[in-house]
Motif scaffolding. Structure first.
Motif, PDB file in Angstrom:
ATOM      1  N   CYS A  30       5.408   3.999   1.053  1.00  0.00           N
ATOM      2  CA  CYS A  30       4.863   2.669   1.360  1.00  0.00           C
ATOM      3  C   CYS A  30       5.798   1.883   2.284  1.00  0.00           C
ATOM      4  N   GLU A  31       5.219   1.261   3.307  1.00  0.00           N
ATOM      5  CA  GLU A  31       6.027   0.512   4.278  1.00  0.00           C
ATOM      6  C   GLU A  31       6.558  -0.799   3.696  1.00  0.00           C
ATOM      7  N   SER A  32       5.778  -1.451   2.867  1.00  0.00           N
ATOM      8  CA  SER A  32       6.268  -2.695   2.243  1.00  0.00           C
ATOM      9  C   SER A  32       7.410  -2.368   1.292  1.00  0.00           C
ATOM     10  N   CYS A  60       2.115  -0.927  -2.125  1.00  0.00           N
ATOM     11  CA  CYS A  60       1.388  -2.185  -1.936  1.00  0.00           C
ATOM     12  C   CYS A  60      -0.122  -1.999  -1.883  1.00  0.00           C
ATOM     13  N   GLY A  61      -0.558  -0.819  -1.411  1.00  0.00           N
ATOM     14  CA  GLY A  61      -2.005  -0.566  -1.377  1.00  0.00           C
ATOM     15  C   GLY A  61      -2.693  -0.963  -0.087  1.00  0.00           C
ATOM     16  N   HIS A  62      -1.993  -1.714   0.813  1.00  0.00           N
ATOM     17  CA  HIS A  62      -2.686  -2.093   2.050  1.00  0.00           C
ATOM     18  C   HIS A  62      -1.924  -1.864   3.346  1.00  0.00           C
ATOM     19  N   CYS A  63      -0.684  -1.385   3.288  1.00  0.00           N
ATOM     20  CA  CYS A  63      -0.002  -1.056   4.552  1.00  0.00           C
ATOM     21  C   CYS A  63      -0.647   0.211   5.144  1.00  0.00           C
ATOM     22  N   CYS A  66      -0.151   3.303   2.895  1.00  0.00           N
ATOM     23  CA  CYS A  66      -0.992   3.307   1.686  1.00  0.00           C
ATOM     24  C   CYS A  66      -2.446   3.624   2.040  1.00  0.00           C
TER      25      CYS A  66
END
Ligand code: ZN
Length: 351
Positions: free
Chosen positions: A53-55, A65-68, A71
Motif C-alpha cells: 500500500c502506498e499510503s 488504505c483500500g484506495h491508493c 490497493c
C-alpha cells in the motif's frame, strides 16, 4: 492474485500491531503458523496489501488504505508485485466405460515448476518500485524439490522481497526452511470473544459448535455453512443409544453418510466418535466434557457404567480407524467394525 482490503479479525489485532510496528526489522521470510481456522490466510493477504500500500509506505496508514493505486490494483487482481503459490487445479483424465472424461481436482502438492516460475519475479526488479511479495499457502504442501528450490531464494533474498508462508502443520515443513523464516504464531481467540463474533456473523448454536471445532471460529463458520453441526448432533444421538446392536448402528451411520449434500463424510463420523469417547474418559475422571458439553448428562450416566480400560481401548481403536478412513475398501464393513468396537468399549461393566 486478488485481494480486497478488509478488516483483520479482532482476535488477531494485537499480533497485527506488533508486526506492523516493526517494519524495519521485518524478516524477509515470514512463517504464519497456528491451528487452522483462526484467520492466518486472511491476515497474510491483508499484511501483503499493507506492505504494498502506498499510503502505508508513507507511514500514514496502519493497515492497507483500500484506495491508493496499489490497493486498487490488488482488488482487481492486477497487481504485478505479488504472487500466490497454492494448490493448483489439475485436470485428470478418467477412463470411463464408454468415454474418457476430464475432471478438475485440486492438486495435493505445490510443485517445483511453480517455485521456478517465481525466479524472474523475485530477481528482476519491482514494477512499482516498492515491495514484492510471494505468498505461499499451504506451505506444507510444497514437495521436497519445491521446498529446496524456495530455500535457495530465501538464502539471499533481494531487498524488498518478502516471502510469507502460511501453514497449519509446520511439522511437515523442512527444518532448513523453518530456520530461514521468522515464525509468527497465531493463538486461539478467547472463548467469549469467539462466541460473540460467531453470533455477530449469524451462526446459530455457536456455544455447541465452537468446542466441537476446537475453538477455531472460522472453522465453526465453515461447519455451520456445510450443515455439519446438525450432523454431529445426530451422530451424538446415535452414540447415546447403547442398547442397539452392531448391524443397526452401522446401518444408521451408513444412511447418514450417503446423504445428499456429501459434506458429512466418514472422517467426520470417526472424528465425532473419537471426541465422544474422549469426553467419556474425561467425564469418568470427574472433568467436564470438552466437545459434547450439551450431552453432559448422557455422558455421565454412560461413563459411570463403563470400564476405563475398555474406553481407552475403544478410543485407540477409533483413532486407528480414523487414520485410514478416507480409503475404506468397504464402507459397511468398516462401519460394522467400528460399531462393534464402540459398543464393546461402552458396555456396562459386570458387577
Ligand atoms: Zn493503499
Amino acid at each position: 492474485m486478488q485481494v480486497s482490503v478488509n478488516k483483520i479479525y479482532e482476535w488477531n489485532i494485537p499480533l497485527w500491531n506488533s508486526l506492523t510496528e516493526r517494519l524495519e526489522s521485518l524478516s524477509h521470510g515470514l512463517l504464519f503458523t497456528g491451528v487452522a481456522g483462526v484467520g492466518k490466510v486472511q491476515f497474510a493477504e491483508q499484511f501483503a496489501a499493507w506492505l504494498l500500500c502506498e499510503s502505508a509506505s508513507k507511514g500514514t496508514a496502519t493497515s492497507a488504505c483500500g484506495h491508493c493505486t496499489s490497493c486498487q490494483l490488488l482488488s482487481s487482481g492486477n497487481h504485478p508485485d505479488i504472487r500466490l503459490l497454492t494448490l493448483d487445479e489439475e485436470t485428470e483424465e478418467e477412463e470411463g466405460a464408454e468415454k474418457s472424461s476430464k475432471t478438475k481436482k485440486p492438486s495435493t502438492q505445490i510443485k517445483i515448476d511453480q517455485v521456478r516460475a517465481l525466479e524472474d519475479f523475485v530477481f528482476v526488479g519491482s514494477h512499482r518500485s516498492g515491495a514484492r511479495i510471494v505468498l505461499i499457502h499451504p506451505a506444507e504442501a510444497m514437495n521436497l524439490a519445491a521446498a529446496n528450490s524456495l530455500l535457495k531464494m530465501l538464502e539471499e533474498p533481494p531487498p524488498n522481497v518478502y516471502f510469507i508462508l502460511v501453514s497449519s502443520n509446520i511439522r511437515r515443513l523442512l527444518p532448513t526452511l523453518l530456520s530461514r523464516c521468522r515464525k509468527v504464531v497465531f493463538g486461539m481467540p478467547k472463548h467469549e470473544e469467539a462466541i460473540a463474533w460467531l453470533k455477530s456473523e449469524g451462526v446459530k448454536n455457536a456455544e455447541k459448535l465452537l468446542p466441537l471445532v476446537g475453538g477455531a471460529p472460522l472453522a465453526a463458520v465453515e461447519w455451520a455453512t456445510a450443515g455439519l453441526d446438525s450432523q454431529y448432533a445426530q451422530a451424538a444421538e446415535s452414540f447415546a443409544d447403547t442398547k442397539t446392536d452392531v448391524v443397526t448402528l452401522a446401518g444408521k451411520w451408513l444412511s447418514t453418510l450417503s446423504g445428499k449434500s456429501g459434506a458429512w463424510r466418514a472422517e467426520h463420523l470417526t472424528d465425532a466418535l473419537q471426541k465422544w469417547l474422549y469426553d467419556l474418559q474425561r467425564v469418568q475422571l470427574g472433568e467436564p466434557p470438552r466437545y459434547f458439553a450439551s450431552a453432559a448428562l448422557t455422558l455421565q450416566s454412560m461413563a459411570k457404567q463403563a470400564s476405563p480400560s475398555r474406553l481407552a481401548r475403544g478410543y485407540a481403536d477409533v483413532s486407528k480407524i480414523r487414520s485410514t478412513v478416507n480409503h475404506p475398501l468397504n464402507a459397511q464393513l468398516m462401519l460394522e467394525d467400528m460399531a462393534g468396537r464402540y459398543l464393546a468399549a461402552v458396555a456396562p461393566q459386570q458387577r
